[in-house]
Design a protein around this motif. Structure first.
Motif, PDB file in Angstrom:
ATOM      1  N   SER A  97      -7.513   5.214  29.632  1.00 31.86           N
ATOM      2  CA  SER A  97      -6.378   5.078  28.704  1.00 31.86           C
ATOM      3  C   SER A  97      -5.576   3.809  28.960  1.00 31.86           C
ATOM      4  N   SER A  98      -6.155   2.889  29.710  1.00 32.18           N
ATOM      5  CA  SER A  98      -5.389   1.724  30.151  1.00 32.18           C
ATOM      6  C   SER A  98      -5.287   0.600  29.126  1.00 32.18           C
ATOM      7  N   GLY A  99      -5.482   0.909  27.894  1.00 34.28           N
ATOM      8  CA  GLY A  99      -5.300  -0.123  26.893  1.00 34.28           C
ATOM      9  C   GLY A  99      -6.585  -0.693  26.338  1.00 34.28           C
ATOM     10  N   ASN A 100      -7.745  -0.147  26.732  1.00 36.55           N
ATOM     11  CA  ASN A 100      -8.997  -0.606  26.171  1.00 36.55           C
ATOM     12  C   ASN A 100      -9.145   0.020  24.787  1.00 36.55           C
ATOM     13  N   GLN A 101      -8.619  -0.666  23.796  1.00 37.22           N
ATOM     14  CA  GLN A 101      -8.629  -0.144  22.423  1.00 37.22           C
ATOM     15  C   GLN A 101     -10.049   0.034  21.915  1.00 37.22           C
ATOM     16  N   ARG A 102     -10.965  -0.801  22.355  1.00 32.91           N
ATOM     17  CA  ARG A 102     -12.348  -0.693  21.897  1.00 32.91           C
ATOM     18  C   ARG A 102     -12.915   0.676  22.249  1.00 32.91           C
ATOM     19  N   GLU A 103     -12.792   1.081  23.519  1.00 36.84           N
ATOM     20  CA  GLU A 103     -13.303   2.382  23.945  1.00 36.84           C
ATOM     21  C   GLU A 103     -12.597   3.518  23.225  1.00 36.84           C
ATOM     22  N   LEU A 104     -11.294   3.407  23.064  1.00 41.23           N
ATOM     23  CA  LEU A 104     -10.534   4.447  22.376  1.00 41.23           C
ATOM     24  C   LEU A 104     -11.006   4.592  20.932  1.00 41.23           C
ATOM     25  N   ILE A 105     -11.145   3.487  20.228  1.00 40.87           N
ATOM     26  CA  ILE A 105     -11.573   3.533  18.832  1.00 40.87           C
ATOM     27  C   ILE A 105     -12.986   4.097  18.722  1.00 40.87           C
ATOM     28  N   LEU A 106     -13.904   3.626  19.568  1.00 38.99           N
ATOM     29  CA  LEU A 106     -15.270   4.127  19.500  1.00 38.99           C
ATOM     30  C   LEU A 106     -15.328   5.625  19.812  1.00 38.99           C
ATOM     31  N   THR A 107     -14.560   6.070  20.781  1.00 36.34           N
ATOM     32  CA  THR A 107     -14.523   7.496  21.105  1.00 36.34           C
ATOM     33  C   THR A 107     -14.064   8.306  19.908  1.00 36.34           C
ATOM     34  N   HIS A 108     -12.978   7.886  19.280  1.00 40.21           N
ATOM     35  CA  HIS A 108     -12.459   8.634  18.130  1.00 40.21           C
ATOM     36  C   HIS A 108     -13.394   8.564  16.935  1.00 40.21           C
ATOM     37  N   GLU A 109     -14.032   7.426  16.722  1.00 39.53           N
ATOM     38  CA  GLU A 109     -14.990   7.315  15.615  1.00 39.53           C
ATOM     39  C   GLU A 109     -16.173   8.265  15.849  1.00 39.53           C
ATOM     40  N   LEU A 110     -16.651   8.348  17.092  1.00 33.87           N
ATOM     41  CA  LEU A 110     -17.748   9.265  17.384  1.00 33.87           C
ATOM     42  C   LEU A 110     -17.307  10.709  17.198  1.00 33.87           C
ATOM     43  N   TYR A 111     -16.131  11.068  17.688  1.00 34.16           N
ATOM     44  CA  TYR A 111     -15.644  12.436  17.521  1.00 34.16           C
ATOM     45  C   TYR A 111     -15.526  12.795  16.043  1.00 34.16           C
ATOM     46  N   THR A 112     -15.019  11.878  15.244  1.00 35.81           N
ATOM     47  CA  THR A 112     -14.873  12.142  13.816  1.00 35.81           C
ATOM     48  C   THR A 112     -16.236  12.312  13.159  1.00 35.81           C
ATOM     49  N   LEU A 113     -17.171  11.445  13.505  1.00 35.93           N
ATOM     50  CA  LEU A 113     -18.517  11.550  12.957  1.00 35.93           C
ATOM     51  C   LEU A 113     -19.167  12.869  13.376  1.00 35.93           C
ATOM     52  N   ALA A 114     -19.006  13.247  14.636  1.00 33.77           N
ATOM     53  CA  ALA A 114     -19.602  14.489  15.135  1.00 33.77           C
ATOM     54  C   ALA A 114     -18.965  15.716  14.480  1.00 33.77           C
ATOM     55  N   ALA A 115     -17.694  15.623  14.130  1.00 32.55           N
ATOM     56  CA  ALA A 115     -17.038  16.742  13.454  1.00 32.55           C
ATOM     57  C   ALA A 115     -17.634  16.979  12.065  1.00 32.55           C
ATOM     58  N   ARG A 116     -18.149  15.923  11.457  1.00 28.76           N
ATOM     59  CA  ARG A 116     -18.697  16.023  10.102  1.00 28.76           C
ATOM     60  C   ARG A 116     -20.212  16.170  10.072  1.00 28.76           C
TER      61      ARG A 116
END
Length: 186
Positions: A97-116
């Motif tokens: 959570s240290s500010g790596n926006q790339r990892e945060l965005i990719l994680t959330h994009e994967l979670y959203t894709l997996a939810a659908r």
């Protein structure tokens, strides 16, 4: 640019470019054309190397999840005692959570894709299983499962808060989850 036959890294560049495009525009904005342009390859390379967008997404997110599992393994592999393992989990939360926006965005994009999309749920289950196995180097399976959820939740909260909590709060949460279990409710 070299042809596919003399450009053995082309497929890897396409996968890396897909992750970069996802960071910029999300899965919803991903296209073969955008990925090919980012990778610096002809558009035809997309269909030569991947049967379709789902295969490209699956391989890109598999690569990404592998990098996160490696972070888990690096942090937890260095611990030799229960105290060091708890500190490693605390470090892991703060690293993720240290500010790596790339990892945060990719994680959330994967979670959203997996939810659908059920096909991507399996990918996230595999990711969670690998993360839990690393946690199980130091903790029993039930505690590892709880810690995995705690790591995900605290990492998301710390990354999205305008005033993230400090390390002491994270360490306290880890200590509570890893404390000796009390009696189970009947």
């Amino acid at each position: 640019m070299a042809t596919g036959r003399t450009d053995p890294e082309r497929r890897d560049r396409i996968i890396d470019a897909a992750l970069d495009v996802i960071v910029d525009v999300g899965v919803a904005g991903l296209s073969h054309r955008k990925v090919a342009a980012r990778a610096g390859v002809p558009l035809g390379s997309m269909t030569y190397h991947f049967s379709g967008m789902d295969q490209l997404l699956h391989e890109a997110f598999t690569r990404f999840s592998g990098t996160i599992v490696a972070v888990f393994e690096d942090h937890l592999g260095a611990a030799n005692t229960p105290e060091e393992a708890r500190a490693a989990v605390t470090d892991l939360v703060h690293h993720l959570s240290s500010g790596n926006q790339r990892e945060l965005i990719l994680t959330h994009e994967l979670y959203t894709l997996a939810a659908r999309e059920p096909a991507f749920r399996e990918l996230t289950r595999t990711w969670m299983g690998r993360s839990r196995r690393a946690l199980e180097w130091h903790f029993d399976p039930a505690t590892a499962r709880q810690l995995d959820a705690l790591i995900e939740g605290l990492s998301i909260h710390r990354a999205l808060e305008t005033e993230p909590h400090d390390r002491a709060l994270t360490a306290e949460a880890v200590a509570r989850v890893t404390a000796a279990p009390g009696p189970r409710p009947a």
